[in-house]
Design an enzyme around this catalytic site. Structure first.
Site, PDB file in Angstrom:
ATOM      1  N   LYS D 163       1.102  -1.308   0.154  1.00 42.69           N
ATOM      2  CA  LYS D 163       0.066   0.481  -0.176  1.00 42.69           C
ATOM      3  C   LYS D 163       1.044   1.038  -0.056  1.00 42.69           C
ATOM      4  O   LYS D 163       2.128   1.420   0.547  1.00 42.69           O
ATOM      5  CB  LYS D 163      -0.408  -0.023   1.314  1.00 42.69           C
ATOM      6  CG  LYS D 163      -2.099  -1.641   1.463  1.00 42.69           C
ATOM      7  CD  LYS D 163      -2.828  -0.867   2.306  1.00 42.69           C
ATOM      8  CE  LYS D 163      -4.076  -2.261   2.525  1.00 42.69           C
ATOM      9  NZ  LYS D 163      -4.790  -2.451   2.809  1.00 42.69           N
ATOM     10  N   GLU D 193      -1.157  -1.819  -4.534  1.00 42.01           N
ATOM     11  CA  GLU D 193      -2.269  -0.892  -3.866  1.00 42.01           C
ATOM     12  C   GLU D 193      -2.501   0.441  -5.937  1.00 42.01           C
ATOM     13  O   GLU D 193      -0.889   1.373  -4.947  1.00 42.01           O
ATOM     14  CB  GLU D 193      -2.726   0.239  -3.351  1.00 42.01           C
ATOM     15  CG  GLU D 193      -4.727   0.666  -2.077  1.00 42.01           C
ATOM     16  CD  GLU D 193      -4.106   0.974  -1.214  1.00 42.01           C
ATOM     17  OE1 GLU D 193      -4.356   0.152  -0.893  1.00 42.01           O
ATOM     18  OE2 GLU D 193      -4.065   2.057  -1.176  1.00 42.01           O
ATOM     19  N   ASP D 214      -7.639   1.221  -6.508  1.00 37.00           N
ATOM     20  CA  ASP D 214      -7.878   1.960  -5.403  1.00 37.00           C
ATOM     21  C   ASP D 214      -9.093   3.049  -5.303  1.00 37.00           C
ATOM     22  O   ASP D 214      -8.310   4.031  -5.980  1.00 37.00           O
ATOM     23  CB  ASP D 214      -7.038   2.070  -4.329  1.00 37.00           C
ATOM     24  CG  ASP D 214      -7.828   1.682  -2.638  1.00 37.00           C
ATOM     25  OD1 ASP D 214      -8.771   1.044  -3.098  1.00 37.00           O
ATOM     26  OD2 ASP D 214      -7.282   2.886  -1.668  1.00 37.00           O
TER      27      ASP D 214
END
Lengths: 275, 275, 275, 275, 275, 275
Positions: D163, D193, D214
């Site tokens: 992330k 992500e 995302d």
């Protein structure tokens, strides 16, 4: 209570057997079968036979354990309480733990039964306290019931008992009872400890459900009962023994709580005889 | 023993407090600080003060717990054993568990101390048995040491005690001892239970390290001691009480084991007073 | 409740992290420090901030967790609830578990607060049920309190609720209540479930402490309240929702129990933002 | 998963029953046998029937539990899901825990099934997230499968999801993916992500196995799918609901992850009727 | 030892299977039954077959596990040790854990058997040490017995071994032994570590029950044995290997302790073949 | 991994210390402070120093443990790895457990490092297997990483490895891979075991992510690598040892898995010296 009994029995067996019963391992041939009896060596009120059975069953589900008496019954010296059949090694390994539990539990039931007999016909109930052996409260309280007593709250979580320090912290009896009534589960009665008649009166006015008369004289208890006059349950507590309990019961109190039922237990005399 | 104490204390606190002390939650304001003392209400031998401290510490590491006496010391009625300071809620929640442990442990130490005093000067040691409360053996045996006694084996795993049933299964005293000597850790002494002098003699010939004289009369014990003549340790067991223990000790036995030290404990009288 | 929170948090962290956060291990240098904020993404009633703090603390006692709001307070979209500082790896590893707990707990508190607002001024209390998520009952019930509700019994052990099947088994309402009064701890009130006014009357005559009016129409509830006339607490149960709750409250019942508070929870929207 | 189900069921039963079901103990005679049915009170997709069976079996292995439907099947209002026979006390004690589990699990399966139906024919899979109830992840994820969904990683230990914060810490998308490919088990795909198409391109160049889009708009998702062109799996995440999911699926993404499947569950309506 | 085996097996299965065997779940139809054999791929001494059986039984009590050999027996390459029948999924899930345990245990038994063979006829016993794998000591020590060895103390709690640091702390060999004899359970022998003949003499004079000759040359060992002359057990320790062990045994020592038996184990080669 | 280390260390300490270190208790005065060093007695690759520190810290948080080397470093005979200072009793009680863990972990790291050195420059990674010691997998796999190796899946739950029995049950390689791709988390690669080139081809056509060449000859491995041609990762497995590993690596495989890294560990020689 089944999970709690399993926990207690398992803890006790691990504590006693650890990595193995070294004596039995070298002396008893694998596969040897034995038969034994649990025998009363004195008169007492029985409690814990199911727990004793669980001890052997948790070592080996194939042990046969036949109860001859039931918890709550009176037994006489010499009577056989139960008989067992199974691997000799299993009977030998479970013996001490089973007896330790059974003797303590029967000791509690027997003492309770004596208190209950003392107050017979008075309308007062004998109840236990939180003065139990750490880790065994479930069994201690069960044994009290087997002796004919009733249980007070199990712990701090399932009953309200407002004592001196709580009253002081809350700013008085009225305030303490009031907050308990507003905040706590409506399913719990509010009990409060009182030390004199002034406090009893305050508790009554505040709407207490149960009023404990703590360490009061017989005379004070009588006056307390009169004052309360059925508007709350009355519990006598403190300094109760087999000599004093009848007089206290005759004052008309509803509940008499006795710490000695569980804090100072004489083990009932029970043997396991192999045959 | 630290992990065992943690387990016992944690189990006891969960048992007593469960999801919360409902009374304290509604009456005592968060953050209220209190001070309290543990006070002896009779004379006794102290044991368990460290365990009591652990009760409060495991609820809140910030509780201050100051010991005034040490385990093993004699205390007199009225003496302050320790004082505490911390959140009022924590002191109230730990009070009962701490007292339950401390009172039982001091009860064991005190009874042990009486037995030890009885045999003073004889050379005999007072030892405990496996007749302890399930789950508390570590504390029961520690308390015996604090009372001046010594410990027998902890459980079935760390000591060899060949009893009647083992002897029968192994095919005699000699065979049983022999197998134990061949198979078991060389670090363990071999103890065997005997019921009469014939068995004592057999045990001696088989090379037992410790010979238990079980439920023998004083006269038999004396003869047993003579027969063994220092070639093995001699342990007397069965029917020992405060009246009989001195006479038994004077026979010259090395060890006297007493089940009552732990199976029928009178709680020492101790209070926690808030001030 | 501290031990229960520890158990829940530890179980959740082991469930989520297992043998390690593989992503963080390879991307984040050991020793990197981070700062983050917990931010409300909608308006709600806060519950669980202490539990969230415990998540990070149990991963690393050195994480700094500063609460800006307290459980029970209303927060607005965009407000920062707390900020944290600690090892980046620890913040990343605790993030999901902390949010999962905090969002559910705040969801419960918020829904409870809406019910409580609906009945404002009527004298009725909103209480929860045993329809909680298995393993989280302590937190679910705490969250209800933070939303202004009260708790019904925790479980089967701390409250008496005599239902249809119990009545049938005991042989009628009177018999069931009678046995409960004789046998159970005197500290517990006796609650009984009724389905019509005849049963209400029976319950009243038998001395029930709490009478539950189960799945009754508004009209029946009103008649039940009249009939009971303050001689027992009245609890309405079944089919309660945000539309109906005010009308029910206005009938004069004391307690309204709502299963939906905990069985169908919308998570409150909360984010953890690193900065 | 058997050991995990045992843990969950045992924890739930201890939580609910504690030291005993006080109501049943005094009203239901030991040995009373009962029969009951689990009945659907609305239409839903079933999950958890085996877990419900385990609840009763762990209280008493002799309870008979006959499944009429299987997990994953659609059931209609009024249909009987299973019937039970056993000691009345056991059925009463297991009822609430069994329903709490079964209703939550069926709620998850039902919501999942609705999402799965929405994307039918598009080639997209519906997957869950780590937004599960702490302690119940195994059941939450199983229920998603029963509703026709697939599982994302179980926790931080069995899947790589890089992330924003990981990227920043590693010094860029390329560096983060590179380190993961060098260091982590070769059995795990590397997921990353991304927030915009530039990041998508970087991730693609760095050789990501899965690229998460995302919180992107439909248009961005379409462009992302085009850009990736089958060279990596595409996962859409963020802001997915029953209204938007079909459109997202039609963009050609492979995977759509939906937090709401498990974080905001409406319990399916199920009753246990004694007969 | 049963509870310890259960703990070890359960821990190992949870460690390996976690929330499920994903491969088997998607490839093997539920209900598929399989049959398999455990086969020796080399010659060795068998240990752990009962533990392997427990692995499968704890996954599914209905698995049939038929032992063809018994622990302690020598097996030859190609021989079938046991066969199993049960659900294919269960056999596949238990395979690795069962083999990991069985191979290690048989490895220990086999190495022990080689040492025991080396000292045959000398009167010396081969014993293990505390250099076992953490968490598996019970199995490691059992395997040593299956290889014909004996066990030294299990841990620090069940045997006295006074080492250099203890001697220094106690103020000399005599003082250390004396205190041990006064304070410790009378059931434990007192063992002391010595580094030269002067220390041996001191230990002998102080009444040590067992004298360990630590890291001494053959010549020193011979002199130690002469000096001790049967008045204490003699244990040789340090630098023992398959080459040196016979010479050491022939000096007349009673006990030879070998750390390598458990700290550097070569797994025996065993396969599980499905058929 | 912190919680797993705590579990392992705690289990090991309870296993070794039980209710107390009887030797230390009677010989070492309470409060005696000691200093000790962990010293390498041979050359090796270090792993486990943090775990060793945790052993002492969990006995007493006040022990000072200063690391001189870090896990993953090469150390030479005679070098001091760390020094400790604390209560003598604590150092003595933690010594054996700390060494048992540290020696095994360093043994694994050292053997791994030798394999890694052998394949240097070839592009092949050395990985472990599930042939670890039950209960210590987390530490075993960590030690492999410290030796420069990589980890294969942790257990059955976090990686797909389709073996012969799965293929047979699923009805062929294609069917097995297909079902895995449809059903399992998209985050896991699909690995399949092959025994000859025909199976390799089938696996490749079915879209396997990783193809294991199991127990193939060098020539077969080379042909397998050619056939796969980068379209899947290639893992060689079976019969790998220090003599054969370089040749295998030079065939161009990506991954070489070695069971011996953890199933047959020689403990590194490390001492703890008091000074």
């Amino acid at each position: 209570m089944q999970f709690e009994i399993e926990r207690i029995v398992r803890t006790a067996l691990i504590e006693d057997i650890g990595l193995g019963d070294v004596t039995t391992e070298v002396t008893v041939a694998i596969g040897t079968v034995a038969r034994a009896e649990l025998v009363a060596k004195e008169d007492f009120t029985l409690a814990g036979l199911g727990v004793a059975a669980e001890v052997f069953r948790s070592l080996d589900p194939d042990v046969k354990f036949e109860k001859i008496f039931a918890d709550g019954q009176s037994v006489r010296k010499g009577e056989v309480l139960a008989w067992l059949k199974g691997k000799a090694s299993v009977l030998l390994q479970g013996e001490r733990v089973a007896l330790n539990l059974l003797q303590r539990m029967s000791g509690i039931a027997s003492l309770t039964a004596r208190y209950v007999a003392e107050v017979k016909g008075t309308g007062a109930s004998i109840v236990d306290t939180r003065k139990t052996v750490p880790g065994l409260r479930a069994l201690d309280k069960y044994s009290v019931r087997m002796g004919g007593g009733r249980n007070h709250r199990i712990g701090l979580f399932d009953g309200v008992l407002i004592k001196e320090n709580h009253i002081a912290a809350a700013g008085g009896i009225g305030a303490a009872i009031d907050r308990a009534k507003q905040k706590l589960p409506h399913t719990l009665k509010i009990e409060i400890e009182t030390r004199d008649l002034t406090e009893v009166e305050e508790a009554l006015n505040a709407g207490a459900d149960i009023i404990m008369l703590d360490n009061m004289s017989l005379e004070q208890i009588r006056q307390g009962v009169d004052l309360i006059a059925g508007k709350a349950l009355v519990e006598a507590s403190g300094g109760v023994n087999l000599e004093s309990v009848r007089d206290i019961a005759e004052t008309g109190v509803n509940i008499i709580s006795v710490g000695a039922l569980t804090h100072s237990v004489m083990a009932a005399d029970i043997s396991m005889l192999f045959n």
